[in-house]
Design an enzyme around this catalytic site. Sequence first.
Site, PDB file in Angstrom:
ATOM      1  N   ALA A  26      -5.207   4.865  -3.543  1.00  0.00           N
ATOM      2  CA  ALA A  26      -5.975   3.752  -4.085  1.00  0.00           C
ATOM      3  C   ALA A  26      -5.994   2.531  -3.156  1.00  0.00           C
ATOM      4  O   ALA A  26      -6.965   1.770  -3.148  1.00  0.00           O
ATOM      5  CB  ALA A  26      -5.419   3.373  -5.456  1.00  0.00           C
ATOM      6  N   PHE A  37      -3.184   0.799  -8.533  1.00  0.00           N
ATOM      7  CA  PHE A  37      -2.292   0.756  -9.699  1.00  0.00           C
ATOM      8  C   PHE A  37      -1.120  -0.192  -9.488  1.00  0.00           C
ATOM      9  O   PHE A  37      -0.761  -0.961 -10.353  1.00  0.00           O
ATOM     10  CB  PHE A  37      -1.740   2.171  -9.976  1.00  0.00           C
ATOM     11  CG  PHE A  37      -2.688   3.047 -10.746  1.00  0.00           C
ATOM     12  CD1 PHE A  37      -3.898   2.568 -11.215  1.00  0.00           C
ATOM     13  CD2 PHE A  37      -2.345   4.363 -11.015  1.00  0.00           C
ATOM     14  CE1 PHE A  37      -4.761   3.374 -11.930  1.00  0.00           C
ATOM     15  CE2 PHE A  37      -3.203   5.187 -11.731  1.00  0.00           C
ATOM     16  CZ  PHE A  37      -4.407   4.699 -12.186  1.00  0.00           C
ATOM     17  N   ARG A  38      -0.491  -0.108  -8.293  1.00  0.00           N
ATOM     18  CA  ARG A  38       0.838  -0.709  -8.164  1.00  0.00           C
ATOM     19  C   ARG A  38       0.915  -1.975  -7.312  1.00  0.00           C
ATOM     20  O   ARG A  38       1.996  -2.508  -7.120  1.00  0.00           O
ATOM     21  CB  ARG A  38       1.828   0.345  -7.632  1.00  0.00           C
ATOM     22  CG  ARG A  38       2.052   1.446  -8.654  1.00  0.00           C
ATOM     23  CD  ARG A  38       2.966   2.551  -8.176  1.00  0.00           C
ATOM     24  NE  ARG A  38       3.096   3.573  -9.197  1.00  0.00           N
ATOM     25  CZ  ARG A  38       2.209   4.553  -9.413  1.00  0.00           C
ATOM     26  NH1 ARG A  38       1.131   4.641  -8.668  1.00  0.00           N
ATOM     27  NH2 ARG A  38       2.411   5.428 -10.369  1.00  0.00           N
ATOM     28  N   ASP A 108     -13.347   7.465  -6.159  1.00  0.00           N
ATOM     29  CA  ASP A 108     -14.480   6.539  -6.057  1.00  0.00           C
ATOM     30  C   ASP A 108     -15.604   7.009  -5.141  1.00  0.00           C
ATOM     31  O   ASP A 108     -16.672   6.381  -5.100  1.00  0.00           O
ATOM     32  CB  ASP A 108     -13.984   5.149  -5.609  1.00  0.00           C
ATOM     33  CG  ASP A 108     -13.157   5.199  -4.330  1.00  0.00           C
ATOM     34  OD1 ASP A 108     -13.465   6.015  -3.432  1.00  0.00           O
ATOM     35  OD2 ASP A 108     -12.201   4.423  -4.212  1.00  0.00           O
ATOM     36  N   HIS A 123      -8.112  14.403  -6.913  1.00  0.00           N
ATOM     37  CA  HIS A 123      -8.221  13.987  -8.310  1.00  0.00           C
ATOM     38  C   HIS A 123      -9.664  13.925  -8.803  1.00  0.00           C
ATOM     39  O   HIS A 123      -9.948  13.265  -9.795  1.00  0.00           O
ATOM     40  CB  HIS A 123      -7.506  12.637  -8.501  1.00  0.00           C
ATOM     41  CG  HIS A 123      -6.030  12.728  -8.239  1.00  0.00           C
ATOM     42  ND1 HIS A 123      -5.251  11.651  -7.874  1.00  0.00           N
ATOM     43  CD2 HIS A 123      -5.192  13.786  -8.283  1.00  0.00           C
ATOM     44  CE1 HIS A 123      -3.994  12.050  -7.714  1.00  0.00           C
ATOM     45  NE2 HIS A 123      -3.937  13.342  -7.944  1.00  0.00           N
ATOM     46  N   CYS A 131     -20.431  18.294 -19.559  1.00  0.00           N
ATOM     47  CA  CYS A 131     -20.155  18.451 -20.985  1.00  0.00           C
ATOM     48  C   CYS A 131     -18.994  19.431 -21.156  1.00  0.00           C
ATOM     49  O   CYS A 131     -19.022  20.525 -20.584  1.00  0.00           O
ATOM     50  CB  CYS A 131     -21.401  18.979 -21.701  1.00  0.00           C
ATOM     51  SG  CYS A 131     -21.053  19.532 -23.387  1.00  0.00           S
ATOM     52  N   THR A 192      -1.194   4.352  -0.107  1.00  0.00           N
ATOM     53  CA  THR A 192      -0.673   5.113  -1.249  1.00  0.00           C
ATOM     54  C   THR A 192       0.813   4.852  -1.424  1.00  0.00           C
ATOM     55  O   THR A 192       1.564   4.812  -0.447  1.00  0.00           O
ATOM     56  CB  THR A 192      -0.925   6.627  -1.099  1.00  0.00           C
ATOM     57  OG1 THR A 192      -0.276   7.325  -2.170  1.00  0.00           O
ATOM     58  CG2 THR A 192      -0.455   7.186   0.228  1.00  0.00           C
ATOM     59  N   ASN A 215       0.495   1.041   5.365  1.00  0.00           N
ATOM     60  CA  ASN A 215       0.558   0.689   3.937  1.00  0.00           C
ATOM     61  C   ASN A 215       1.085  -0.729   3.775  1.00  0.00           C
ATOM     62  O   ASN A 215       1.865  -1.206   4.594  1.00  0.00           O
ATOM     63  CB  ASN A 215       1.509   1.656   3.220  1.00  0.00           C
ATOM     64  CG  ASN A 215       1.178   1.804   1.753  1.00  0.00           C
ATOM     65  OD1 ASN A 215       0.118   2.297   1.409  1.00  0.00           O
ATOM     66  ND2 ASN A 215       2.061   1.342   0.884  1.00  0.00           N
TER      67      ASN A 215
HETATM   68  P1  NAD Z   1      -0.891   3.137  -6.024  1.00  0.00           P
HETATM   69  O1  NAD Z   1      -1.569   2.029  -6.722  1.00  0.00           O
HETATM   70  O2  NAD Z   1       0.296   3.766  -6.647  1.00  0.00           O
HETATM   71  O3  NAD Z   1      -0.402   2.632  -4.588  1.00  0.00           O
HETATM   72  C1  NAD Z   1      -1.278   1.943  -3.719  1.00  0.00           C
HETATM   73  C2  NAD Z   1      -0.481   1.599  -2.474  1.00  0.00           C
HETATM   74  O4  NAD Z   1      -1.391   1.068  -1.535  1.00  0.00           O
HETATM   75  C3  NAD Z   1       0.592   0.549  -2.722  1.00  0.00           C
HETATM   76  O5  NAD Z   1       1.749   0.916  -1.991  1.00  0.00           O
HETATM   77  C4  NAD Z   1      -0.041  -0.739  -2.147  1.00  0.00           C
HETATM   78  O6  NAD Z   1       0.915  -1.641  -1.663  1.00  0.00           O
HETATM   79  C5  NAD Z   1      -0.875  -0.164  -1.043  1.00  0.00           C
HETATM   80  N1  NAD Z   1      -2.054  -0.960  -0.689  1.00  0.00           N
HETATM   81  C6  NAD Z   1      -2.857  -1.697  -1.480  1.00  0.00           C
HETATM   82  N2  NAD Z   1      -3.881  -2.222  -0.771  1.00  0.00           N
HETATM   83  C7  NAD Z   1      -3.689  -1.787   0.515  1.00  0.00           C
HETATM   84  C8  NAD Z   1      -4.402  -1.983   1.722  1.00  0.00           C
HETATM   85  N3  NAD Z   1      -5.515  -2.736   1.790  1.00  0.00           N
HETATM   86  N4  NAD Z   1      -3.935  -1.377   2.855  1.00  0.00           N
HETATM   87  C9  NAD Z   1      -2.799  -0.629   2.823  1.00  0.00           C
HETATM   88  N5  NAD Z   1      -2.072  -0.423   1.710  1.00  0.00           N
HETATM   89  C10 NAD Z   1      -2.526  -0.987   0.569  1.00  0.00           C
HETATM   90  O7  NAD Z   1      -2.002   4.214  -5.635  1.00  0.00           O
HETATM   91  P2  NAD Z   1      -1.862   5.777  -5.343  1.00  0.00           P
HETATM   92  O8  NAD Z   1      -0.650   6.043  -4.546  1.00  0.00           O
HETATM   93  O9  NAD Z   1      -3.180   6.212  -4.836  1.00  0.00           O
HETATM   94  O10 NAD Z   1      -1.637   6.431  -6.790  1.00  0.00           O
HETATM   95  C11 NAD Z   1      -2.339   5.990  -7.913  1.00  0.00           C
HETATM   96  C12 NAD Z   1      -3.308   6.982  -8.537  1.00  0.00           C
HETATM   97  O11 NAD Z   1      -4.387   6.206  -9.036  1.00  0.00           O
HETATM   98  C13 NAD Z   1      -3.934   7.982  -7.636  1.00  0.00           C
HETATM   99  O12 NAD Z   1      -3.773   9.209  -8.241  1.00  0.00           O
HETATM  100  C14 NAD Z   1      -5.437   7.643  -7.607  1.00  0.00           C
HETATM  101  O13 NAD Z   1      -6.186   8.791  -7.924  1.00  0.00           O
HETATM  102  C15 NAD Z   1      -5.652   6.714  -8.749  1.00  0.00           C
HETATM  103  N6  NAD Z   1      -6.537   5.551  -8.499  1.00  0.00           N
HETATM  104  C16 NAD Z   1      -7.661   5.694  -7.754  1.00  0.00           C
HETATM  105  C17 NAD Z   1      -8.467   4.595  -7.515  1.00  0.00           C
HETATM  106  C18 NAD Z   1      -9.715   4.795  -6.682  1.00  0.00           C
HETATM  107  O14 NAD Z   1     -10.339   5.853  -6.746  1.00  0.00           O
HETATM  108  N7  NAD Z   1     -10.097   3.788  -5.889  1.00  0.00           N
HETATM  109  C19 NAD Z   1      -8.124   3.339  -8.015  1.00  0.00           C
HETATM  110  C20 NAD Z   1      -6.963   3.223  -8.797  1.00  0.00           C
HETATM  111  C21 NAD Z   1      -6.163   4.342  -9.020  1.00  0.00           C
END
Ligand code: NAD
Length: 240
Positions: A26, A37-38, A108, A123, A131, A192, A215
């Site tokens: 994300a 998310f985080r 996305d 994902h 449907c 991530t 990251n």
């Molecule tokens: P996460 O939110 O758990 O972690 C995101 C990580 O990226 C964090 O460590 C954060 O510090 C870092 N981060 C944020 N912006 C950044 C940037 N500009 N450059 C570098 N690092 C950056 O996300 P995750 O690990 O992908 O897991 C969450 C789940 O949520 C995934 O399964 C995903 O499918 C889903 N999700 C997807 C979207 C999307 O499609 N854009 C959005 C939200 C959540």
Amino acid sequence: MQGEEAVFNFKKIMERTRRAVFFGGAGVSTESGISDFRSEDGLYRQKYKYPPERILSHTFFTEHTEEFYAFYRDKMLCLAAQPNAAHKKLAQWEAEGKLFAVVTQNIDGLHQKAGSKNVFELHGSIWRNYCVRCGMPYPVQRIAAGSGVPRCACGGVVKPDVVLYEEPLDQSVLNGAVQAIRAADTLIVGGTSLNVYPAAGLIDFFQGDNLVVVNLGAPAKDMRGTLFIDGKIGQVLSRL
Ligand code: NAD
């Protein structure tokens, strides 16, 4: 490692790379205006009745479909978002024959919007919907424009083709991602937290020479022998 030296080392790695794979989450799309998310302003810190992982679960979708769709339309359907410098650089590397595949946890579709072709969407994607009763596909615009629970002509509920929590990953997507990672000489992991399994476990299949992590903050998984760049992925990749 941060700053010029780290970017210089990354550049050197990319010069000798022949078959890179990118594994992202994300954080790759936050610079396109989509919340992760985080992070500090991620969906976990925003005020909802339930945590996002509960809303985006199969049980919640089945039992509270209307509430699911209210959250989903508000936070996950970012149809106007545009690729940022990270998506664009990865597409450029693929076109140049330097990068073999993108493995993404994102739903996305921004990698494809940027021009990437070989994308393993672990994902799924908000751009595909179907449907649950008869399988009829529905364009995402139908979901975005409507309100309440979208229904098929047959009366069935329309569901996004995204992997909700509690649901298994698509086996062929998973196999393709594993094969790509196994055959890579360089694995770039970016944006991530590596908290979500089984996706995060895929990077264990990497057996190449160079592991680069870009990251904001260190991911949850311990990764030895890594070039770790603590920074925004769009900003970092645009300097390569
Ligand atoms: P996460 O939110 O758990 O972690 C995101 C990580 O990226 C964090 O460590 C954060 O510090 C870092 N981060 C944020 N912006 C950044 C940037 N500009 N450059 C570098 N690092 C950056 O996300 P995750 O690990 O992908 O897991 C969450 C789940 O949520 C995934 O399964 C995903 O499918 C889903 N999700 C997807 C979207 C999307 O499609 N854009 C959005 C939200 C959540």
